[in-house]
Design a protein around this motif. Structure first.
Motif, PDB file in Angstrom:
ATOM      1  N   SER B 107      24.862  16.748   2.921  1.00 31.40           N
ATOM      2  CA  SER B 107      25.490  15.974   3.991  1.00 31.40           C
ATOM      3  C   SER B 107      25.102  16.527   5.351  1.00 31.40           C
ATOM      4  N   LEU B 108      25.049  17.841   5.470  1.00 35.99           N
ATOM      5  CA  LEU B 108      24.713  18.453   6.751  1.00 35.99           C
ATOM      6  C   LEU B 108      23.280  18.140   7.142  1.00 35.99           C
ATOM      7  N   VAL B 109      22.368  18.174   6.148  1.00 35.85           N
ATOM      8  CA  VAL B 109      20.969  17.880   6.436  1.00 35.85           C
ATOM      9  C   VAL B 109      20.800  16.436   6.854  1.00 35.85           C
ATOM     10  N   ARG B 110      21.589  15.545   6.247  1.00 40.52           N
ATOM     11  CA  ARG B 110      21.456  14.120   6.571  1.00 40.52           C
ATOM     12  C   ARG B 110      21.935  13.825   7.987  1.00 40.52           C
ATOM     13  N   SER B 111      22.863  14.608   8.501  1.00 39.12           N
ATOM     14  CA  SER B 111      23.437  14.330   9.818  1.00 39.12           C
ATOM     15  C   SER B 111      23.338  15.573  10.694  1.00 39.12           C
ATOM     16  N   PRO B 112      22.153  15.804  11.285  1.00 42.75           N
ATOM     17  CA  PRO B 112      21.967  17.050  12.035  1.00 42.75           C
ATOM     18  C   PRO B 112      22.906  17.173  13.234  1.00 42.75           C
ATOM     19  N   ALA B 113      23.167  16.067  13.932  1.00 47.57           N
ATOM     20  CA  ALA B 113      24.044  16.159  15.107  1.00 47.57           C
ATOM     21  C   ALA B 113      25.452  16.552  14.672  1.00 47.57           C
ATOM     22  N   PHE B 114      25.922  15.891  13.634  1.00 53.14           N
ATOM     23  CA  PHE B 114      27.246  16.226  13.111  1.00 53.14           C
ATOM     24  C   PHE B 114      27.271  17.674  12.624  1.00 53.14           C
ATOM     25  N   SER B 115      26.156  18.062  11.976  1.00 55.94           N
ATOM     26  CA  SER B 115      26.090  19.428  11.462  1.00 55.94           C
ATOM     27  C   SER B 115      26.221  20.433  12.585  1.00 55.94           C
ATOM     28  N   LEU B 116      25.539  20.119  13.711  1.00 58.70           N
ATOM     29  CA  LEU B 116      25.589  21.043  14.850  1.00 58.70           C
ATOM     30  C   LEU B 116      27.020  21.193  15.351  1.00 58.70           C
ATOM     31  N   VAL B 117      27.700  20.048  15.440  1.00 57.44           N
ATOM     32  CA  VAL B 117      29.095  20.098  15.900  1.00 57.44           C
ATOM     33  C   VAL B 117      29.942  20.926  14.936  1.00 57.44           C
ATOM     34  N   VAL B 118      29.718  20.687  13.641  1.00 52.03           N
ATOM     35  CA  VAL B 118      30.484  21.433  12.640  1.00 52.03           C
ATOM     36  C   VAL B 118      30.220  22.928  12.745  1.00 52.03           C
ATOM     37  N   ILE B 119      28.929  23.277  12.873  1.00 53.16           N
ATOM     38  CA  ILE B 119      28.571  24.703  12.932  1.00 53.16           C
ATOM     39  C   ILE B 119      29.160  25.356  14.177  1.00 53.16           C
ATOM     40  N   LEU B 120      29.059  24.631  15.307  1.00 56.20           N
ATOM     41  CA  LEU B 120      29.626  25.194  16.543  1.00 56.20           C
ATOM     42  C   LEU B 120      31.136  25.347  16.432  1.00 56.20           C
ATOM     43  N   THR B 121      31.770  24.338  15.833  1.00 55.32           N
ATOM     44  CA  THR B 121      33.219  24.407  15.671  1.00 55.32           C
ATOM     45  C   THR B 121      33.603  25.588  14.791  1.00 55.32           C
ATOM     46  N   LEU B 122      32.850  25.752  13.695  1.00 55.38           N
ATOM     47  CA  LEU B 122      33.136  26.885  12.808  1.00 55.38           C
ATOM     48  C   LEU B 122      32.910  28.201  13.524  1.00 55.38           C
ATOM     49  N   GLY B 127      35.017  33.029  15.600  1.00 50.66           N
ATOM     50  CA  GLY B 127      35.075  33.967  16.715  1.00 50.66           C
ATOM     51  C   GLY B 127      36.490  34.157  17.210  1.00 50.66           C
ATOM     52  N   ALA B 128      37.209  33.035  17.347  1.00 42.65           N
ATOM     53  CA  ALA B 128      38.583  33.127  17.841  1.00 42.65           C
ATOM     54  C   ALA B 128      39.452  33.897  16.865  1.00 42.65           C
ATOM     55  N   ASN B 129      39.267  33.618  15.587  1.00 41.22           N
ATOM     56  CA  ASN B 129      40.068  34.323  14.583  1.00 41.22           C
ATOM     57  C   ASN B 129      39.753  35.815  14.566  1.00 41.22           C
ATOM     58  N   THR B 130      38.460  36.132  14.737  1.00 38.00           N
ATOM     59  CA  THR B 130      38.087  37.544  14.778  1.00 38.00           C
ATOM     60  C   THR B 130      38.743  38.236  15.958  1.00 38.00           C
ATOM     61  N   ALA B 131      38.726  37.548  17.105  1.00 36.77           N
ATOM     62  CA  ALA B 131      39.335  38.135  18.301  1.00 36.77           C
ATOM     63  C   ALA B 131      40.830  38.341  18.091  1.00 36.77           C
TER      64      ALA B 131
END
Lengths: 126, 407
Positions: B107-122, B127-131
């Motif tokens: 699914s991520l490969v099929r939708s690179p833009a969505f994947s980017l958003v997902v990866i950035l969100t994660l 990062g926030a949780n680590t902090a």
């Protein structure tokens, strides 16, 4: 809905309502596979021939049905060489499938007997 | 999806039958190679067998039925528990574990833009949780880095007329509290009234360092031994003699931090005993603290020098400027210490008029150091401490000031 008619060769045909088919198809498939192992296309042909065309559902329908029976442990599948020399996926009824089949048969028999007692079977035959 | 993609063996079929197989597989959305391959093999066999009987491709497709509907039935069957291929030997849960990541990856490969958003969100979420965990770990979960920290307390001077106020200690008061050995095993002072710096001028280029004045017994109270040399002796802080009117030193000795020792002096093991110059005044280095040692409150020190704790001069009842840390005697609770200290304080006030109307407030050091920060860290509204733990806590600067000028 159930319908009757004649094909271009003048032979009578009838199709079953989906709910009837849903109940009958697994029973019919497992009955055939109880007798001997079969692969997909072979099974499709056997269903058509054995039911006088009544169970000639869309041929593709048999595959999800087989997968479902396999998932429930009623059939076991194995790839082996067919008489034509090509490898085919053969299905056969498992012991659990035979037990299930026997229970289903009894229910069908009971139902048909009850319907006959009510005169439903006679009416349908007329 | 193309008809030839991932073809599972067998001879080439007419294009329309290949397309039908592709439609089934696409609608079935089989999510692991084994199952997809097996279904494809079986469907190909179906059409091969049909063609072998002389049936035309068009007639075969008509009899086959709707490929998309078939694919969906297969998908429903799979959802109900059917698995094929290499997953078949595994339990349903294990097969899910194997299949879901593959489905997600496709699914991520099929939708690179969505994947980017997902990866950035994660990434932001991780990062926030680590902090947050870093702050919570430092503020809430970690004990103070001292021996038996549960016995350490912060000692304030409070007043009968304003019990909520927490103040700096006066030297005479501090010395009295320190003598209550049925309450405190030890007690030490640290000057936090103002941050003090000095230039380390033993090299061509001066280096600015933070200077912290502490009383003898400070490191011992915290239960941290020097890595090299010694700490301050009693006489270097408590006398004999009287204090002067202005800031003075009984002994020009210094204990330095591990960081300063390593960074500035190159970790020289022979440094102890040598003289260094702070604001051009000579100080003998008598000890080096271990790495990681920090003051529980007040500035993070580079150099510690002994606080003059003698009476007299500016060390009088009119000069409140000391912070104090104590180590309770074993078996004494904070509440018990507070009760006993109040009794002793009343008796002290009766024999020393200038000590009237005061009494000590004893708080667990952990709570005192991280109390305000802990509340912030756990605040569900998301307020965040600027640093954690804040060594200069809100209580790190008590009320009270020197009438004769801070020291």
């Amino acid at each position: 809905m159930t319908s009757w008619g004649h094909d271009e060769n003048g032979e009578a045909w009838m199709t079953l309502e989906r709910e009837w088919m849903r109940g009958a198809a697994p029973l019919a498939v497992l009955t055939l596979l109880e007798r001997r192992a079969m692969y997909g296309y072979e099974l499709v042909q056997a269903l058509e021939a054995g039911s006088g065309g009544l169970l000639s559902m869309g041929q593709s329908t048999v595959y999800p049905l087989l997968y479902n029976l396999e998932a429930r442990g009623h059939v076991h599948a194995v790839w082996r060489e067919a008489p034509n020399g090509r490898r085919r996926k053969y299905y056969r009824a498992t012991p659990a499938g035979r037990v299930w089949l026997e229970r289903q048969r009894k229910q069908w028999t009971t139902l048909v007997t009850a319907m006959a007692s009510l005169g439903v079977a006679d009416a349908a035959a007329e | 999806m193309t008809a030839t993609a991932g073809r599972a063996g067998g001879s080439a079929l007419p294009a329309e039958t290949e397309a039908a197989i592709a439609q089934v597989l696409e609608a079935a959305d089989l999510d692991w190679a084994g199952g997809r391959e097996e279904v494809e093999r079986e469907l190909r066999a179906h059409f091969e067998d049909g063609l072998a009987t002389g049936t035309s491709p068009a007639e075969l497709l008509r009899r086959f039925g709707d490929p998309v509907a078939t694919g969906r039935r297969i998908a429903r069957t799979r959802a109900a528990g059917y698995r094929t291929g290499r997953g078949a030997a595994l339990g349903p849960r294990m097969r899910d574990w194997l299949s879901e990541p593959r489905r997600a990856a496709r699914s991520l490969v099929r939708s690179p833009a969505f994947s980017l958003v997902v990866i950035l969100t994660l990434a932001l979420g991780v990062g926030a949780n680590t902090a947050v965990f870093t702050v919570l770990d430092a503020v809430v979960f970690q004990d103070l880095p001292y021996a038996q920290p549960e016995r350490l307390v912060r000692v304030y001077e409070s007043r009968v007329e304003d019990p909520a106020a927490l103040g700096f200690l006066r030297v005479p008061i501090f010395r009295e509290y320190r003598s209550w050995d049925d309450v405190f095993e030890s007690m030490a002072a640290i000057y936090t009234y103002r941050e003090v710096g000095a230039d380390l001028t033993d090299r061509d280029q001066p280096v600015r360092v933070t200077l912290v004045r502490v009383s003898a017994g400070y490191f011992e109270t915290l239960g941290v031994a020097p890595q090299l040399g010694r700490t301050f002796r009693e006489g270097e802080s408590f006398g004999p003699g009287e204090a002067a009117e202005s800031t003075g030193l009984i002994a020009p000795v210094a204990v330095i931090s591990h960081r300063l020792w390593a960074d500035h002096f190159g970790g020289d093991p022979g440094l102890v005993g040598r003289t260094v110059r702070l604001d051009d005044a000579p100080f003998q280095v008598v000890g080096v603290m271990p790495a990681g040692f920090v003051n529980p409150f007040g500035p993070e020190g580079d150099v510690w020098i002994p606080q003059d704790m003698r009476l007299g001069g500016s060390n009088n009842f009119g000069n409140s400027y000391l912070s104090a840390v104590g180590r309770l005697r074993p078996g004494i609770t904070v509440a018990g210490a507070q009760e006993r200290a109040e009794t002793l304080s009343t008796a002290y006030g009766e024999r020393e008029p200038e000590a009237s109307y005061q009494y000590p407030r004893i708080l667990p050091l952990q709570d005192d150091v991280v109390g305000a920060t802990r509340a912030d860290a756990l605040d569900p509204r998301g307020r965040f401490p600027a640093r954690a733990p804040d060594r200069l806590s809100e209580r790190g600067q008590p009320f009270g000031c020197s009438r004769t000028g801070s020291r």
